[in-house]
Design an enzyme around this catalytic site. Structure first.
Site, PDB file in Angstrom:
ATOM      1  N   ASP A   5       0.863  -1.181   0.000  1.00  0.00           N
ATOM      2  CA  ASP A   5       0.000   0.000   0.000  1.00  0.00           C
ATOM      3  C   ASP A   5       0.897   1.228   0.000  1.00  0.00           C
ATOM      4  O   ASP A   5       1.755   1.387   0.872  1.00  0.00           O
ATOM      5  CB  ASP A   5      -0.888  -0.031   1.255  1.00  0.00           C
ATOM      6  CG  ASP A   5      -1.877   1.135   1.290  1.00  0.00           C
ATOM      7  OD1 ASP A   5      -1.898   1.942   0.336  1.00  0.00           O
ATOM      8  OD2 ASP A   5      -2.620   1.223   2.288  1.00  0.00           O
ATOM      9  N   ASP A 103      -3.635   2.438  -5.500  1.00  0.00           N
ATOM     10  CA  ASP A 103      -2.318   2.429  -4.836  1.00  0.00           C
ATOM     11  C   ASP A 103      -2.126   1.227  -3.921  1.00  0.00           C
ATOM     12  O   ASP A 103      -1.297   1.260  -3.022  1.00  0.00           O
ATOM     13  CB  ASP A 103      -2.093   3.739  -4.069  1.00  0.00           C
ATOM     14  CG  ASP A 103      -2.873   3.789  -2.762  1.00  0.00           C
ATOM     15  OD1 ASP A 103      -4.014   3.280  -2.738  1.00  0.00           O
ATOM     16  OD2 ASP A 103      -2.357   4.331  -1.783  1.00  0.00           O
ATOM     17  N   GLU A 104      -2.866   0.165  -4.172  1.00  0.00           N
ATOM     18  CA  GLU A 104      -2.716  -1.038  -3.351  1.00  0.00           C
ATOM     19  C   GLU A 104      -2.728  -2.276  -4.251  1.00  0.00           C
ATOM     20  O   GLU A 104      -3.493  -2.339  -5.205  1.00  0.00           O
ATOM     21  CB  GLU A 104      -3.884  -1.178  -2.367  1.00  0.00           C
ATOM     22  CG  GLU A 104      -3.926  -0.133  -1.287  1.00  0.00           C
ATOM     23  CD  GLU A 104      -5.271  -0.125  -0.597  1.00  0.00           C
ATOM     24  OE1 GLU A 104      -5.355  -0.570   0.548  1.00  0.00           O
ATOM     25  OE2 GLU A 104      -6.246   0.302  -1.228  1.00  0.00           O
TER      26      GLU A 104
HETATM   27 MG   LIG Z   1      -2.358   4.042   0.310  1.00  0.00          MG
END
Ligand SMILES: [Mg+2]
Length: 347
Positions: A5, A103-104
């Site tokens: 993450d 974003d993961e």
């Molecule tokens: Mg993040």
């Protein structure tokens, strides 16, 4: 599994191209002046968090906490571009991979030990920082859900593994709301029967949980007792034909996306037929306004190239997803492809 993450992603992306803002409190979201105090904090860096600012807060409130922060308007195209670069770096690893949001991502490695997994995690953190300038946190555990929770607990810029022998201890004192998928409503229902921590959950009567939450109650009970069977949807290496499109404005109902589903289906079927393919699986994707992604798919009993079937299936799968949160982008995809002639599986 290894869960990665990016830390305060949008704000970190802005720091990369606005070096002068680094080290200063920074908010991504419209400035309190520009939208008559109606803007919302999309994300902020840790310097801003130190003043109590957090995402989803009104920028007017953030302004009250600290009037001297920098504000940058969100630039989604730029963030998606960087996200693509990160996902490309990750897909270079020999692993099953699922992009979970902008974003993961979660990667499933075949490794012999947690030490080995930690070494890979360290390497990934280094590569991502070298190639993008961005910090990330990595959590490693037996399943996707545990790995994500370990990751959350190690932020920012962390690297942590919790193996099977430590997982119950790790979970015990955490509130049930820390389990991905447990929202405020579920939390309230559980609190009403005296269950606040995951430790409480592990000792509850599973039948009571099933009464209260249906099959989700059973899943939670199993998780709380240290077993995470969540699997990943490998969406990085799937051979498929798909189309997706961003909506002009966030959609809140199926009515707003019906015509787009029809159009995407037509395009997908067009390509399927041009290539003389048939398919055995139909999938959809929803990207929500908060940039998380959800995927759903259904396997068919027989190969097909029916436009009507794709439309019907995609509509039914998406209607579950659209109910949850405003949707910003949708996709339709067919996979498990075979060539029409011999119907031999190609991939
Ligand atoms: Mg993040």
């Amino acid at each position: 599994m290894l869960y990665i993450d990016m830390d305060y992603f949008f704000a970190a992306c802005e720091e990369v191209r606005h070096q002068e803002l680094k080290g200063k409190p920074l908010v991504v979201g419209s400035s309190p002046e520009s939208e008559k105090l109606k803007g919302v904090v999309q994300t902020c860096n840790y310097e801003a968090r130190a003043f109590g600012v957090h995402s989803a807060m009104r920028t007017s409130e953030a302004y009250k906490l600290n009037p001297n922060m920098a504000y940058v308007q969100a630039d989604w195209n730029y963030y998606e571009e960087i996200s693509k670069r990160i996902m490309t770096l990750l897909s270079g690893y020999k692993a099953r991979m699922e992009a979970d949001s902008i974003d993961e991502a979660v990667l499933e490695f075949e490794v012999g030990s947690y030490e080995e997994a930690l070494a890979i995690g360290k390497e990934i953190k280094g590569i991502v920082r070298d190639k993008t300038g961005l910090p990330c946190t990595i959590g490693i555990s037996s399943g996707k859900i545990f790995a994500k929770m370990v990751c959350d607990s190690a932020k920012p810029d962390g690297l942590k593994a919790v193996g099977q022998d430590g997982i119950k201890e790790f979970l015990k004192d955490r509130s049930v709301g820390k389990i991905p998928g447990v929202g405020r409503k579920t939390e309230e229902k559980l609190a009403a029967i005296g269950i606040k921590t995951i430790g409480d959950l592990s000792q509850a009567d599973p039948m009571v949980l099933i009464d209260l939450l249906g099959s989700f109650g059973k899943e939670l009970f199993i998780l709380a007792n240290g077993t995470d069977t969540s699997s990943i949807v490998d969406n990085a290496n799937v051979v498929s034909i798909g189309r997706e499109r961003t909506l002009d404005s966030n959609a809140h109902s199926m009515r707003e996306v019906e015509s787009l589903i029809k159009m995407l289906t037509k395009e997908v079927i067009g390509e399927v037929r041009r290539n003389n393919f048939v398919f055995k699986s139909i999938g959809v994707k929803a990207r929500y306004s908060d940039f998380t992604d959800r995927l759903k798919s259904r396997s068919l009993n027989n190969y097909s190239d029916s436009e009507e079937l794709v439309l019907k299936t995609a509509t039914s799968l998406l209607s579950d997803l659209v109910k949850e949160k405003p949707v910003r982008k949708i996709g339709v995809r067919v996979s498990s492809l075979a060539s029409r002639g011999g119907q031999k599986s190609l991939f």
